[in-house]
Design a protein around this motif. Structure first.
Motif, PDB file in Angstrom:
ATOM      1  N   ALA A 366      37.576  80.935  91.443  1.00  0.00           N
ATOM      2  CA  ALA A 366      38.579  81.064  92.497  1.00  0.00           C
ATOM      3  C   ALA A 366      39.048  79.699  92.990  1.00  0.00           C
ATOM      4  O   ALA A 366      40.246  79.480  93.225  1.00  0.00           O
ATOM      5  N   ALA A 367      38.101  78.765  93.131  1.00  0.00           N
ATOM      6  CA  ALA A 367      38.467  77.419  93.592  1.00  0.00           C
ATOM      7  C   ALA A 367      39.359  76.717  92.573  1.00  0.00           C
ATOM      8  O   ALA A 367      40.353  76.074  92.939  1.00  0.00           O
ATOM      9  N   LEU A 368      39.022  76.835  91.293  1.00  0.00           N
ATOM     10  CA  LEU A 368      39.839  76.206  90.251  1.00  0.00           C
ATOM     11  C   LEU A 368      41.240  76.820  90.223  1.00  0.00           C
ATOM     12  O   LEU A 368      42.243  76.105  90.057  1.00  0.00           O
ATOM     13  N   ALA A 369      41.325  78.138  90.375  1.00  0.00           N
ATOM     14  CA  ALA A 369      42.633  78.791  90.386  1.00  0.00           C
ATOM     15  C   ALA A 369      43.452  78.338  91.592  1.00  0.00           C
ATOM     16  O   ALA A 369      44.669  78.148  91.495  1.00  0.00           O
ATOM     17  N   ALA A 370      42.792  78.162  92.738  1.00  0.00           N
ATOM     18  CA  ALA A 370      43.497  77.694  93.931  1.00  0.00           C
ATOM     19  C   ALA A 370      44.034  76.282  93.730  1.00  0.00           C
ATOM     20  O   ALA A 370      45.175  75.980  94.116  1.00  0.00           O
ATOM     21  N   VAL A 371      43.229  75.420  93.135  1.00  0.00           N
ATOM     22  CA  VAL A 371      43.681  74.048  92.853  1.00  0.00           C
ATOM     23  C   VAL A 371      44.877  74.076  91.904  1.00  0.00           C
ATOM     24  O   VAL A 371      45.869  73.354  92.092  1.00  0.00           O
ATOM     25  N   GLY A 372      44.799  74.936  90.871  1.00  0.00           N
ATOM     26  CA  GLY A 372      45.919  75.049  89.940  1.00  0.00           C
ATOM     27  C   GLY A 372      47.178  75.549  90.614  1.00  0.00           C
ATOM     28  O   GLY A 372      48.278  75.069  90.344  1.00  0.00           O
ATOM     29  N   ALA A 373      47.030  76.526  91.524  1.00  0.00           N
ATOM     30  CA  ALA A 373      48.197  77.053  92.236  1.00  0.00           C
ATOM     31  C   ALA A 373      48.857  75.974  93.080  1.00  0.00           C
ATOM     32  O   ALA A 373      50.094  75.850  93.106  1.00  0.00           O
ATOM     33  N   VAL A 374      48.043  75.174  93.760  1.00  0.00           N
ATOM     34  CA  VAL A 374      48.594  74.106  94.593  1.00  0.00           C
ATOM     35  C   VAL A 374      49.311  73.070  93.730  1.00  0.00           C
ATOM     36  O   VAL A 374      50.409  72.600  94.065  1.00  0.00           O
ATOM     37  N   ALA A 375      48.702  72.713  92.597  1.00  0.00           N
ATOM     38  CA  ALA A 375      49.303  71.702  91.710  1.00  0.00           C
ATOM     39  C   ALA A 375      50.643  72.177  91.166  1.00  0.00           C
ATOM     40  O   ALA A 375      51.629  71.425  91.137  1.00  0.00           O
ATOM     41  N   VAL A 376      50.708  73.444  90.737  1.00  0.00           N
ATOM     42  CA  VAL A 376      51.956  73.974  90.189  1.00  0.00           C
ATOM     43  C   VAL A 376      53.015  74.077  91.280  1.00  0.00           C
ATOM     44  O   VAL A 376      54.202  73.795  91.049  1.00  0.00           O
ATOM     45  N   TYR A 377      52.610  74.442  92.495  1.00  0.00           N
ATOM     46  CA  TYR A 377      53.583  74.538  93.584  1.00  0.00           C
ATOM     47  C   TYR A 377      54.147  73.165  93.943  1.00  0.00           C
ATOM     48  O   TYR A 377      55.347  73.033  94.224  1.00  0.00           O
ATOM     49  N   VAL A 378      53.299  72.155  93.916  1.00  0.00           N
ATOM     50  CA  VAL A 378      53.780  70.793  94.182  1.00  0.00           C
ATOM     51  C   VAL A 378      54.799  70.379  93.135  1.00  0.00           C
ATOM     52  O   VAL A 378      55.839  69.785  93.444  1.00  0.00           O
ATOM     53  N   LEU A 379      54.511  70.724  91.866  1.00  0.00           N
ATOM     54  CA  LEU A 379      55.456  70.411  90.795  1.00  0.00           C
ATOM     55  C   LEU A 379      56.771  71.166  91.001  1.00  0.00           C
ATOM     56  O   LEU A 379      57.852  70.590  90.815  1.00  0.00           O
ATOM     57  N   TYR A 380      56.682  72.437  91.400  1.00  0.00           N
ATOM     58  CA  TYR A 380      57.898  73.226  91.640  1.00  0.00           C
ATOM     59  C   TYR A 380      58.696  72.638  92.802  1.00  0.00           C
ATOM     60  O   TYR A 380      59.925  72.520  92.721  1.00  0.00           O
ATOM     61  N   TYR A 381      58.024  72.273  93.886  1.00  0.00           N
ATOM     62  CA  TYR A 381      58.697  71.766  95.072  1.00  0.00           C
ATOM     63  C   TYR A 381      59.315  70.393  94.831  1.00  0.00           C
ATOM     64  O   TYR A 381      60.374  70.073  95.393  1.00  0.00           O
ATOM     65  N   ALA A 382      58.682  69.582  93.982  1.00  0.00           N
ATOM     66  CA  ALA A 382      59.147  68.206  93.783  1.00  0.00           C
ATOM     67  C   ALA A 382      60.276  68.097  92.771  1.00  0.00           C
ATOM     68  O   ALA A 382      60.886  67.037  92.632  1.00  0.00           O
ATOM     69  N   THR A 383      60.564  69.173  92.025  1.00  0.00           N
ATOM     70  CA  THR A 383      61.601  69.130  90.999  1.00  0.00           C
ATOM     71  C   THR A 383      62.610  70.243  91.237  1.00  0.00           C
ATOM     72  O   THR A 383      62.287  71.289  91.809  1.00  0.00           O
ATOM     73  N   ASP A 384      63.832  70.005  90.787  1.00  0.00           N
ATOM     74  CA  ASP A 384      64.891  71.001  90.927  1.00  0.00           C
ATOM     75  C   ASP A 384      65.095  71.812  89.654  1.00  0.00           C
ATOM     76  O   ASP A 384      65.517  72.971  89.701  1.00  0.00           O
ATOM     77  N   GLU A 385      64.845  71.207  88.517  1.00  0.00           N
ATOM     78  CA  GLU A 385      64.979  71.892  87.245  1.00  0.00           C
ATOM     79  C   GLU A 385      64.137  71.180  86.197  1.00  0.00           C
ATOM     80  O   GLU A 385      63.714  70.038  86.399  1.00  0.00           O
ATOM     81  N   LEU A 386      63.881  71.889  85.108  1.00  0.00           N
ATOM     82  CA  LEU A 386      63.109  71.293  84.025  1.00  0.00           C
ATOM     83  C   LEU A 386      64.041  70.506  83.105  1.00  0.00           C
ATOM     84  O   LEU A 386      65.211  70.869  82.933  1.00  0.00           O
ATOM     85  N   PRO A 387      63.547  69.436  82.493  1.00  0.00           N
ATOM     86  CA  PRO A 387      64.389  68.689  81.543  1.00  0.00           C
ATOM     87  C   PRO A 387      64.838  69.583  80.403  1.00  0.00           C
ATOM     88  O   PRO A 387      64.089  70.446  79.931  1.00  0.00           O
ATOM     89  N   THR A 388      66.062  69.391  79.959  1.00  0.00           N
ATOM     90  CA  THR A 388      66.593  70.233  78.880  1.00  0.00           C
ATOM     91  C   THR A 388      65.788  70.074  77.597  1.00  0.00           C
ATOM     92  O   THR A 388      65.717  70.997  76.790  1.00  0.00           O
ATOM     93  N   GLN A 389      65.180  68.896  77.387  1.00  0.00           N
ATOM     94  CA  GLN A 389      64.364  68.696  76.194  1.00  0.00           C
ATOM     95  C   GLN A 389      63.108  69.560  76.211  1.00  0.00           C
ATOM     96  O   GLN A 389      62.503  69.840  75.176  1.00  0.00           O
TER      97      GLN A 389
END
Length: 426
Positions: A366-389
């Motif tokens: 559960a702790a590892l999944a929570a850390v992963g969720a936070v990391a992915v959310y930070v990536l989502y919040y910090a970017t507007d779109e994925l590179p086309t490549q």
């Protein structure tokens, strides 16, 4: 001593296998609950991110078209590996199927002829793999790699020889006849109206259903029928029981009178035929319907990943093919922003995983999944779109992530990939 005190004992030097665990929820119910969960996650993500393409009918139609070849290759992998034969040559057999399907179309045999020729050419690749591995004992991985290289080379040679004079292009075939599609009269229009209203959940479900009932190809019906045929033959016939016994313990199967070589041959040839039909589905599903060099784009390997994700069972493989086909279909029917919203869906999935693991009192997971969720959310919040490549590799990356998460619950056949020679048990 009372009857309740008597415990079964094994003979000296032997250990008794634990009794099989009884399923609390039937498999069909688990599959249905999974579909509901996936639709719920997509609908929630679509609503919170404002990306209706996540559940649009066009995305679902692309999912069906692109997921079908993966599904058929995955079914081929089930046939082979349930008999104890690793078949990473599915990619090469699929390539042979694409060429065979196009050749049948050029000969004027129609789309059903293309499916038949695709199966025959794929089966020839499977037969070659069976001869090398079953009869001559060649390592399964080595033989599979050779089949992949040989399939690509043979298809390229035949394309240059036969298609080049017709299309003036050695890499492509002339366009061939494809299946006529059909739609559910009335139902598609009604679902289209619900989808256009953009109402939370209702429009999402309507869009997904509309993609399944409009512009339906007979190829989809063939694919679904092959899922049921695979399940019924391998799990509800004597032949299927014997074939699966070859993948669990071929020595014991032989001692009971099972012709192990014959069952392995049938399984690998059927595996190649299914991969070849997957190649035909790829040709008939493209627009225009042509054979093109490099057309499979490693879908044979993704089919193997779908099979592993599905724990070597048809229903799970169907779910895996749908997941990987969805990732590819979403990329084609939308832009980088929509694919970027999949990160938000991943956050929701990780959050649900945290809740489930807390319920099971698996604190570390559960702790590892929570850390992963936070990391992915930070990536989502910090970017507007994925590179086309990045977009063309979305299905491959999702494949790796899903396999990594599913690795702990997998149970391959016990003798999968193990060398076997006739008479070893004597």
């Amino acid at each position: 001593m009372s009857m309740v005190d008597v415990q079964p004992t094994a003979p000296s030097g032997m250990t008794m296998a634990p009794p099989p665990r009884k399923r609390i929820i039937p498999g069909w119910a688990t599959f249905a609950l999974g579909i509901v969960a996936v639709v719920g996650v997509l609908a929630t993500t679509s609503y919170l991110t404002g990306e209706p393409a996540l559940t649009s009918s066009s995305t679902m139609q692309n999912t069906v078209t692109l997921g079908l070849p993966i599904l058929l290759c995955g079914l081929g992998g089930i046939w082979a590996e349930r008999s104890g034969m690793i078949n990473i040559g599915l990619e090469g057999m699929m390539i042979l199927g694409t060429w065979g399907a196009a050749w049948a179309g050029v000969l004027g045999l129609g789309p059903y002829g293309s499916v038949l020729f695709g199966a025959v050419f794929g089966a020839l690749g499977g037969l070659l793999h069976a001869i090398a591995t079953v009869s001559f004992g060649v390592n399964h991985i080595v033989s599979g790699v050779a089949i992949n290289l040989l399939g690509a080379g043979v298809a390229k040679y035949l394309s240059t020889l036969i298609f080049a004079p017709l299309s003036d292009n050695p890499r492509d075939s002339p366009p061939i006849e494809r299946f006529d599609t059909f739609s559910a009269p009335g139902l598609g229009d009604w679902l289209g109206e619900l989808e256009s209203e953009q109402r939370a959940v209702i429009s999402d479900v309507a869009g997904l259903l509309r993609g399944l009932v409009t512009r339906v190809s007979p190829m989809l019906i063939i694919g679904i029928l092959l899922v049921f045929v695979t399940y019924l033959v391998l799990w509800h016939t004597r032949f299927g029981l014997r074939l699966r016994s070859c993948g669990e313990n071929p020595v014991a199967a032989e001692s009971l009178g099972v012709n192990v070589y014959l069952h392995k041959y049938v399984a690998v040839v059927a595996s190649g035929a299914l991969a070849g039909i997957g190649g035909a589905a790829l040709v008939l599903g493209s627009s225009p319907s042509i054979y093109s060099e490099g057309q499979t784009a490693n879908r044979g390997f993704i089919g193997l990943a779908a099979m592993i994700f599905g724990n070597w069972r048809p229903g799970g493989t169907l779910a895996g093919a749908g997941l990987f086909g969805y990732a590819d279909g979403l990329r084609l029917s939308s832009g980088p922003e929509t694919v970027h919203s999949l990160l938000y869906a991943a956050v929701i999935c990780a959050g649900l995983l945290v809740i489930w693991q807390l319920f099971r009192r698996k604190w570390t997971t559960a702790a590892l999944a929570a850390v992963g969720a936070v990391a992915v959310y930070v990536l989502y919040y910090a970017t507007d779109e994925l590179p086309t490549q990045f977009l063309p590799y979305t299905p491959h990356i999702i494949t790796l992530v899903v396999l990594a998460l599913a690795a702990q619950r997998l149970r391959p056949p016990a003798a999968d990939g193990m060398p076997y020679r006739r008479g070893e048990g004597d």
